[in-house]
Enzyme design. Structure first.
Site, mmCIF file in Angstrom:
data_model
loop_
_atom_site.group_PDB
_atom_site.id
_atom_site.type_symbol
_atom_site.label_atom_id
_atom_site.label_comp_id
_atom_site.label_asym_id
_atom_site.label_seq_id
_atom_site.Cartn_x
_atom_site.Cartn_y
_atom_site.Cartn_z
ATOM 1 N N LYS A 181 -22.876 -47.075 53.563
ATOM 2 C CA LYS A 181 -23.109 -45.633 53.410
ATOM 3 C C LYS A 181 -22.943 -44.880 54.743
ATOM 4 O O LYS A 181 -22.807 -45.491 55.790
ATOM 5 C CB LYS A 181 -24.493 -45.394 52.818
ATOM 6 C CG LYS A 181 -24.636 -45.963 51.401
ATOM 7 C CD LYS A 181 -23.680 -45.305 50.422
ATOM 8 C CE LYS A 181 -23.965 -45.601 48.972
ATOM 9 N NZ LYS A 181 -23.600 -46.929 48.509
HETATM 10 C C1 LIG Z 1 -23.622 -43.473 43.332
HETATM 11 C C2 LIG Z 1 -24.613 -44.512 43.770
HETATM 12 N N1 LIG Z 1 -25.874 -44.445 43.316
HETATM 13 C C3 LIG Z 1 -26.819 -45.320 43.688
HETATM 14 C C4 LIG Z 1 -26.532 -46.361 44.546
HETATM 15 C C5 LIG Z 1 -27.610 -47.343 44.866
HETATM 16 O O1 LIG Z 1 -27.911 -47.404 46.205
HETATM 17 P P1 LIG Z 1 -28.513 -48.761 46.824
HETATM 18 O O2 LIG Z 1 -27.397 -49.736 46.960
HETATM 19 O O3 LIG Z 1 -29.081 -48.329 48.142
HETATM 20 O O4 LIG Z 1 -29.565 -49.237 45.896
HETATM 21 C C6 LIG Z 1 -25.236 -46.477 45.047
HETATM 22 C C7 LIG Z 1 -24.939 -47.550 46.000
HETATM 23 O O5 LIG Z 1 -24.021 -48.183 46.146
HETATM 24 C C8 LIG Z 1 -24.245 -45.542 44.652
HETATM 25 O O6 LIG Z 1 -22.977 -45.622 45.080
#
Ligand SMILES: Cc1ncc(COP(=O)(O)O)c(C=O)c1O
Length: 377
Positions: A181
């Protein structure tokens, strides 16, 4: 030249920040996390920020705040990472999918109303690639229909809608600090809200439902006594991760400018070529440019998206696809037919995400773009 899809931008600042935590011996959630939360809230202009160990955990806790129930419905875009929808299913509730817009890959706000039923409780707009959704329209629909808006801003830090930072618009906004990210803590997430009651609830839920000052029970001012006031989860972030997050915030301006500059360079190189459709950012928005999506128009290109990805790999260039639409997964076989989401299908078939990360040079961008143009010409 080998170009990975992603590289985190980590310098001695992050390494020293993590080392300091390891040396001082406070590893789990504590003072560094509260500092990270305060600084983050100030940047996105939100009142309360609650740090957790993933963006998924932030989304889950946000839905706990509205007491989502079995058979409730939550509106999500058809094109997103599965986390957006899976958290809805944790409650036995149903993610209701909405088609997207071709230019922006964002939830089509004009299609929300027709999917609202008496069971609808919330909308989760996803700010794809870092571009904010049409938040004025979405907030209006939510207000009229008594729905809560939980923004999935996993890609959108920092991003702006009509001058307002993402984090200051919806009822709860959830960010991710996953390794790829725009800022990273390895794994991590943040839920931001102006609602104190919800912030308190998320703080309690992230640590087993233990009464809120439990973290301090190992400090001089703490006590071993605590109460469990609700069933919670093990979602707290560590101070090691938060210290890395603070170091990332320090260079946020630089990292954001770099992402914008590198994307603009790609855009310039692909401009006016009939094989490609570059990703559009609406005039009233500023994207965080987490991803660089490019659409390949099959009828004008020598190869289709999948062949392009294979050819690029042979040249040492790694790519990805964001996203496989939810209705294509076997676990989502009740989400409707491919033909219910015609725009999403087209976007999915055409789109490839090219490498984009801070630390890429102009030469790297030119190398990738030249390879893409050569292969598709
Ligand atoms: C659009 C979206 N929502 C939620 C997430 C979830 O984030 P995390 O991987 O920190 O749980 C991601 C992560 O890749 C994402 O791309």
């Amino acid at each position: 030249m080998d170009i990975p899809f992603h590289k985190p931008y980590i310098t001695d600042d992050e390494i020293n920040a993590a080392a300091m935590c390891l040396r001082n011996g406070w590893l789990t959630m504590g003072a560094k996390t509260f500092e990270f939360e305060e600084r983050f809230a100030a940047i996105v202009d939100g009142k309360y920020a609650v740090a957790v160990n993933s963006g998924t955990a932030a989304l889950h806790l946000a839905l706990c705040c509205i007491d989502l129930k079995t058979d409730d419905e939550v509106i999500v875009p058809a094109m997103t990472f599965v986390a957006t929808a899976e958290v809805v299913r944790y409650f036995g509730a149903k993610p209701v999918l909405i088609d997207i817009e071709y230019d922006t890959h964002l939830m089509d706000a004009a299609k929300i109303l027709e999917k609202i039923t008496p069971r609808t409780r919330a909308i989760i707009p996803v700010h794809y690639a870092g571009q904010p959704c049409a938040m004025d329209e979405i907030m209006q629909i939510a207000e009229k229909n008594n729905l809560v808006v939980i923004e999935d801003a996993a890609h959108a830090f920092p991003a702006f809608y009509k001058g307002r930072p993402v984090g200051s618009i919806g009822h709860i906004t959830c960010f991710s600090f996953y390794a790829t990210k725009t800022i990273t803590t390895g794994e991590g997430g943040m839920a931001v809200t102006d609602n104190q009651k919800w912030a308190d609830k998320m703080r309690t839920l992230r640590l087993h439902g233990i009464s809120k000052n439990a973290w301090s029970r190992y400090t001089k001012n703490g006590s071993w006594k605590y109460d469990v006031v609700m069933d919670g989860f093990k979602y707290n972030i560590t101070d090691i991760a938060s210290a890395i997050g603070i170091a990332q915030l320090e260079k946020l301006d630089f990292m954001t400018t770099e992402r914008q500059r590198l994307s603009a360079r790609y855009n310039e190189l692909f401009k006016d070529k009939k094989q490609f459709v570059t990703y559009e950012t609406a005039k009233d928005r500023k994207s965080a440019w987490h991803l660089y999506p490019l659409k390949i128009v099959a009828k004008n290109s020598k190869v289709i998206r999948d062949e392009l990805a294979e050819e690029l790999k042979k040249r040492g260039i790694m790519t990805s696809v964001h996203f496989i639409p939810l209705y294509r997964f076997s676990a989502y076989d009740n989400a409707g037919a491919f033909s219910d989401y015609p725009v999403c299908e087209t976007v999915f078939e055409q789109t490839i995400s090219l490498p984009l990360y801070v630390g890429m040079t102009d030469e790297n961008i030119d190398y990738v773009a030249k390879a893409v143009i050569e292969i598709c010409a």
